[in-house]
Every structure is written in C-alpha cells, then in structure tokens.
Design an enzyme around this catalytic site. Sequence first.
Site, PDB file in Angstrom:
ATOM      1  N   TYR A  54     -58.381  -3.998  52.209  1.00 26.22           N
ATOM      2  CA  TYR A  54     -58.578  -5.444  52.068  1.00 26.22           C
ATOM      3  C   TYR A  54     -59.980  -5.825  52.547  1.00 26.22           C
ATOM      4  O   TYR A  54     -60.364  -5.539  53.691  1.00 26.22           O
ATOM      5  CB  TYR A  54     -57.526  -6.240  52.856  1.00 26.22           C
ATOM      6  N   PRO A 211     -45.885 -13.935  46.668  1.00 25.62           N
ATOM      7  CA  PRO A 211     -44.633 -14.635  46.369  1.00 25.62           C
ATOM      8  C   PRO A 211     -44.815 -15.860  45.481  1.00 25.62           C
ATOM      9  O   PRO A 211     -43.858 -16.305  44.862  1.00 25.62           O
ATOM     10  CB  PRO A 211     -44.119 -15.040  47.759  1.00 25.62           C
ATOM     11  N   LEU A 212     -46.049 -16.381  45.411  1.00 25.90           N
ATOM     12  CA  LEU A 212     -46.263 -17.594  44.603  1.00 25.90           C
ATOM     13  C   LEU A 212     -46.922 -17.292  43.265  1.00 25.90           C
ATOM     14  O   LEU A 212     -47.233 -18.222  42.504  1.00 25.90           O
ATOM     15  CB  LEU A 212     -47.110 -18.600  45.393  1.00 25.90           C
ATOM     16  N   GLY A 213     -47.123 -16.030  42.983  1.00 21.12           N
ATOM     17  CA  GLY A 213     -47.739 -15.640  41.707  1.00 21.12           C
ATOM     18  C   GLY A 213     -46.923 -16.163  40.536  1.00 21.12           C
ATOM     19  O   GLY A 213     -45.694 -16.146  40.569  1.00 21.12           O
ATOM     20  N   GLY A 214     -47.606 -16.644  39.537  1.00 21.94           N
ATOM     21  CA  GLY A 214     -46.899 -17.161  38.368  1.00 21.94           C
ATOM     22  C   GLY A 214     -46.585 -18.637  38.489  1.00 21.94           C
ATOM     23  O   GLY A 214     -46.136 -19.260  37.541  1.00 21.94           O
ATOM     24  N   VAL A 216     -48.471 -20.888  41.424  1.00 25.64           N
ATOM     25  CA  VAL A 216     -49.696 -21.556  41.872  1.00 25.64           C
ATOM     26  C   VAL A 216     -50.946 -20.845  41.344  1.00 25.64           C
ATOM     27  O   VAL A 216     -52.037 -21.368  41.440  1.00 25.64           O
ATOM     28  CB  VAL A 216     -49.770 -21.701  43.408  1.00 25.64           C
ATOM     29  N   THR A 223     -47.285 -12.306  31.774  1.00 26.29           N
ATOM     30  CA  THR A 223     -46.710 -12.297  30.431  1.00 26.29           C
ATOM     31  C   THR A 223     -46.085 -13.648  30.099  1.00 26.29           C
ATOM     32  O   THR A 223     -45.414 -13.795  29.075  1.00 26.29           O
ATOM     33  CB  THR A 223     -45.622 -11.203  30.289  1.00 26.29           C
TER      34      THR A 223
HETATM   35  N1  LIG Z   1     -48.569  -4.239  48.884  1.00 23.01           N
HETATM   36  C1  LIG Z   1     -49.296  -4.662  47.887  1.00 23.01           C
HETATM   37  O1  LIG Z   1     -49.531  -3.944  46.889  1.00 23.01           O
HETATM   38  C2  LIG Z   1     -49.883  -6.041  47.950  1.00 23.01           C
HETATM   39  C3  LIG Z   1     -50.565  -6.569  46.825  1.00 23.01           C
HETATM   40  C4  LIG Z   1     -51.079  -7.862  46.930  1.00 23.01           C
HETATM   41  C5  LIG Z   1     -50.925  -8.600  48.106  1.00 23.01           C
HETATM   42  N2  LIG Z   1     -50.287  -8.037  49.174  1.00 23.01           N
HETATM   43  C6  LIG Z   1     -50.070  -8.783  50.440  1.00 23.01           C
HETATM   44  O2  LIG Z   1     -49.444 -10.001  50.102  1.00 23.01           O
HETATM   45  C7  LIG Z   1     -50.144 -11.079  50.703  1.00 23.01           C
HETATM   46  C8  LIG Z   1     -49.881 -12.327  49.924  1.00 23.01           C
HETATM   47  O3  LIG Z   1     -50.421 -12.232  48.606  1.00 23.01           O
HETATM   48  P1  LIG Z   1     -51.310 -13.397  48.060  1.00 23.01           P
HETATM   49  O4  LIG Z   1     -52.496 -13.564  48.950  1.00 23.01           O
HETATM   50  O5  LIG Z   1     -51.523 -13.213  46.620  1.00 23.01           O
HETATM   51  O6  LIG Z   1     -50.322 -14.592  48.418  1.00 23.01           O
HETATM   52  P2  LIG Z   1     -49.855 -15.941  47.918  1.00 23.01           P
HETATM   53  O7  LIG Z   1     -49.493 -16.638  49.153  1.00 23.01           O
HETATM   54  O8  LIG Z   1     -48.843 -15.792  46.834  1.00 23.01           O
HETATM   55  O9  LIG Z   1     -51.151 -16.561  47.245  1.00 23.01           O
HETATM   56  C9  LIG Z   1     -52.275 -16.877  47.920  1.00 23.01           C
HETATM   57  C10 LIG Z   1     -53.259 -17.499  46.937  1.00 23.01           C
HETATM   58  O10 LIG Z   1     -52.657 -18.616  46.313  1.00 23.01           O
HETATM   59  C11 LIG Z   1     -53.325 -19.808  46.696  1.00 23.01           C
HETATM   60  N3  LIG Z   1     -52.296 -20.768  47.046  1.00 23.01           N
HETATM   61  C12 LIG Z   1     -51.320 -20.653  47.970  1.00 23.01           C
HETATM   62  N4  LIG Z   1     -50.535 -21.727  47.971  1.00 23.01           N
HETATM   63  C13 LIG Z   1     -51.037 -22.537  47.013  1.00 23.01           C
HETATM   64  C14 LIG Z   1     -50.651 -23.807  46.532  1.00 23.01           C
HETATM   65  N5  LIG Z   1     -49.618 -24.452  47.023  1.00 23.01           N
HETATM   66  N6  LIG Z   1     -51.370 -24.353  45.527  1.00 23.01           N
HETATM   67  C15 LIG Z   1     -52.431 -23.723  45.007  1.00 23.01           C
HETATM   68  N7  LIG Z   1     -52.862 -22.513  45.454  1.00 23.01           N
HETATM   69  C16 LIG Z   1     -52.158 -21.936  46.439  1.00 23.01           C
HETATM   70  C17 LIG Z   1     -54.138 -19.432  47.910  1.00 23.01           C
HETATM   71  O11 LIG Z   1     -55.291 -20.262  47.981  1.00 23.01           O
HETATM   72  P3  LIG Z   1     -55.745 -20.890  49.389  1.00 23.01           P
HETATM   73  O12 LIG Z   1     -56.138 -19.749  50.283  1.00 23.01           O
HETATM   74  O13 LIG Z   1     -56.929 -21.715  48.953  1.00 23.01           O
HETATM   75  O14 LIG Z   1     -54.620 -21.723  49.917  1.00 23.01           O
HETATM   76  C18 LIG Z   1     -54.476 -17.990  47.629  1.00 23.01           C
HETATM   77  O15 LIG Z   1     -55.565 -17.904  46.724  1.00 23.01           O
HETATM   78  C19 LIG Z   1     -51.597 -10.590  50.773  1.00 23.01           C
HETATM   79  O16 LIG Z   1     -52.349 -11.286  51.739  1.00 23.01           O
HETATM   80  C20 LIG Z   1     -51.372  -9.149  51.174  1.00 23.01           C
HETATM   81  O17 LIG Z   1     -51.148  -9.076  52.570  1.00 23.01           O
HETATM   82  C21 LIG Z   1     -49.743  -6.787  49.098  1.00 23.01           C
END
Ligand SMILES: NC(=O)c1ccc[n+]([C@@H]2O[C@H](COP(=O)([O-])OP(=O)(O)OC[C@H]3O[C@@H](n4cnc5c(N)ncnc54)[C@H](OP(=O)(O)O)[C@@H]3O)[C@@H](O)[C@H]2O)c1
Length: 303
Positions: A54, A211-214, A216, A223
């Site tokens: 990271y 968890p918020l993919g798809g 936010v 897809t």
């Molecule tokens: N094991 C694996 O292969 C793997 C792969 C990927 C990730 N991870 C882990 O999972 C964690 C979480 O993944 P992620 O960072 O993608 O998490 P996420 O919490 O799903 O998404 C974070 C992203 O979404 C934006 N966001 C969050 N809430 C929002 C909202 N309500 N409205 C608009 N945008 C919003 C954030 O922007 P802001 O920062 O501007 O709020 C940030 O860019 C990572 O930090 C990492 O530790 C693991």
Amino acid sequence: MKKFTLSEYTSSRLIYGCMRIVGDNSSYDRAKGKAALKTALDVGYNHFDHADIYGGGECESLFGELLTESPSLRDDVILTSKAGIRVGDLPNLGDPKCYDFSHNYLISQVEASLKRLNTDYLDLFLLHRPDYLFNAADVAETFMQLKASGKVKHFGVSNFSPSQVALLQSALSESLLVNQVEINIHNINSFSDGTLDQCQQLGITPIAWCPLGGVVYPAWGNTFSSDDEQRIETELAQQAQQYDCLPWQLILAWLLKHPANICPIIGSTTPERIVAAKKAFSLDYSHEDWYRLLEARNGQPVP
Ligand SMILES: NC(=O)c1ccc[n+]([C@@H]2O[C@H](COP(=O)([O-])OP(=O)(O)OC[C@H]3O[C@@H](n4cnc5c(N)ncnc54)[C@H](OP(=O)(O)O)[C@@H]3O)[C@@H](O)[C@H]2O)c1
C-alpha cells in the site's frame, strides 16, 4: 463501536483500511491520512489493515510515525498486514508482477513491514492473494518460524477460495483467523461460492474489502450497466428514506446482516464518513429489505 472476539483480542467490527492514507504521498495527503487515523481511533476503530504494497510501503510508514509519536498506542491496536504480491521488476528488471509465498520472500516482507510500522510484531499476517504455485507445507513452516520468532501472533489469508483455505489449513497446526475478500453489492461471489459458509463452519472471520464498491465508486471489474446502477440507486434511496440514513450506510447494514459476521473495512479518509459508518449498526435492517436490495441488484426476483 460494535466489537467482536478475535482470538485473544477484542476487535472493532469495522476495521480501518489503510490503503489510501498517504494519497499521492504529498505532505497534504499524509497529514489528511494521519488525521483520518486519529479520527478512527477516537471513535473506536482499534483494528487497522495494511499491506506491504500500500502506497509502496508509505502507508505502513505513516502508521509507524503515529506509533513513534505515541508508543503506548501499540498495545491498544490490532495491526494486520499482508504480503505475497510481488510487484514487477523486482528483484530483477523485467521480472513480471507475480504472487510469491516463498519462505525468504515472506520473511523479508514481514520484517520490512515491522520496520516501517515501527513495531516488533504483527497481530495478524495475511497472505494477500493466493500464489498458484504455493506449497502448503512450506507456507506452514514459514508461518511457524514467524510465530516462533515473535514477529507474528496469528495468521490469515486474503482472496483465498474455500478449497485454498482448506488446503493451507490442512498443513497448519493452528487456525487461520480471517479470510479477507471483496464483498460489496457488485461482488457477492462469497455468498454462494462457499467462502462465507466455510467461515461460519470453521470460525474464520470474513473481512470485506471495498465494501462500498459499486455504490460510491465503480466496482473492480465493473459489470453493472447504467440500468443496474439506476435500479440499485432507486431502491437505496427509498430504503434510506425509510431507515433515515444515507444510502451507503444501508450498504454496510446489508453486509453486517449476513450471519457470517462480516467485518467491513472502511477505507475512507474523510473524518465525517469514518464516524458515520458506525450508524450501520443501529439500523434494524429487515430480512425483506435485504432481499429487496438483492432483487434490485440482480434485476429480477430470486428464483
Ligand atoms: N485484500 C485485498 O485484496 C484488498 C483490496 C483492496 C482493498 N483492501 C482493503 O480494504 C480497504 C477498504 O477498501 P477501499 O479503500 O476501497 O474502501 P471503501 O471504504 O469501500 O472505499 C473508499 C473510497 O470510497 C470513497 N468513499 C467512501 N465513502 C464514500 C461516500 N459515502 N461517498 C463517496 N465516496 C466515498 C473514499 O473517498 P474518501 O477517502 O474521499 O472518503 C475512498 O476513495 C482498503 O483500505 C484496504 O485496507 C484489501
């Protein structure tokens, strides 16, 4: 903050994900990341997810700065890190990006993470993605060496299929604690591919990345068509009104409702969102609404 028991630890049910905490590595983004970490700590997150890759190691270093400033913090947090994804051109120019669970590689990556994090041990070390060429007995030996040296307390995996978990577990004398997989409204493979069933059966904690993919932001390997997105958005808007919350909080509640006790990793660096994620626990989310959202996602009722 809701808590749960993870071996000898009491972990926050929401885990704070450190993948984005250095942003573009400018001093502005690093300060923002540090503020995000402090907010997370203030509101009860005590479990932090890292990986060697990271920010090219900078995310762990930023967390290490925090531990240098407040050494006593170490005893209050659960530190997870991961390794096993080897970036391209290393160790030799022209080497492909690959997955690597070889003994020397994993040991050296853990040692580098410890140095960056400014700690003597990881509470949890995860294999980041399955190395197709892994030998379970060799990995078990590496784990035991890491444990005997005190550098790692417990082990887990990430992005492993149920059969890969079973294979590795069969060679290990101690239990894998977690499987960290992508779970979100777009990617629900774990609901039906045996991952969450295995977690419940073996007492493995499922941790949901992105968890918020798809919702936010576009999901990985998106897809969803614009029609799909529209249907989901409409259903979420309706439910958000009904539950008096924000649509993305419902998405977290949707994951939390699963009986496998999914722990979402919150990756936002925006303090208000880090705090607001906790609201998902207070929603009394109904069985029927859970299925309504699934139906909106699928574009049809369940068979
Ligand atoms: N094991 C694996 O292969 C793997 C792969 C990927 C990730 N991870 C882990 O999972 C964690 C979480 O993944 P992620 O960072 O993608 O998490 P996420 O919490 O799903 O998404 C974070 C992203 O979404 C934006 N966001 C969050 N809430 C929002 C909202 N309500 N409205 C608009 N945008 C919003 C954030 O922007 P802001 O920062 O501007 O709020 C940030 O860019 C990572 O930090 C990492 O530790 C693991």
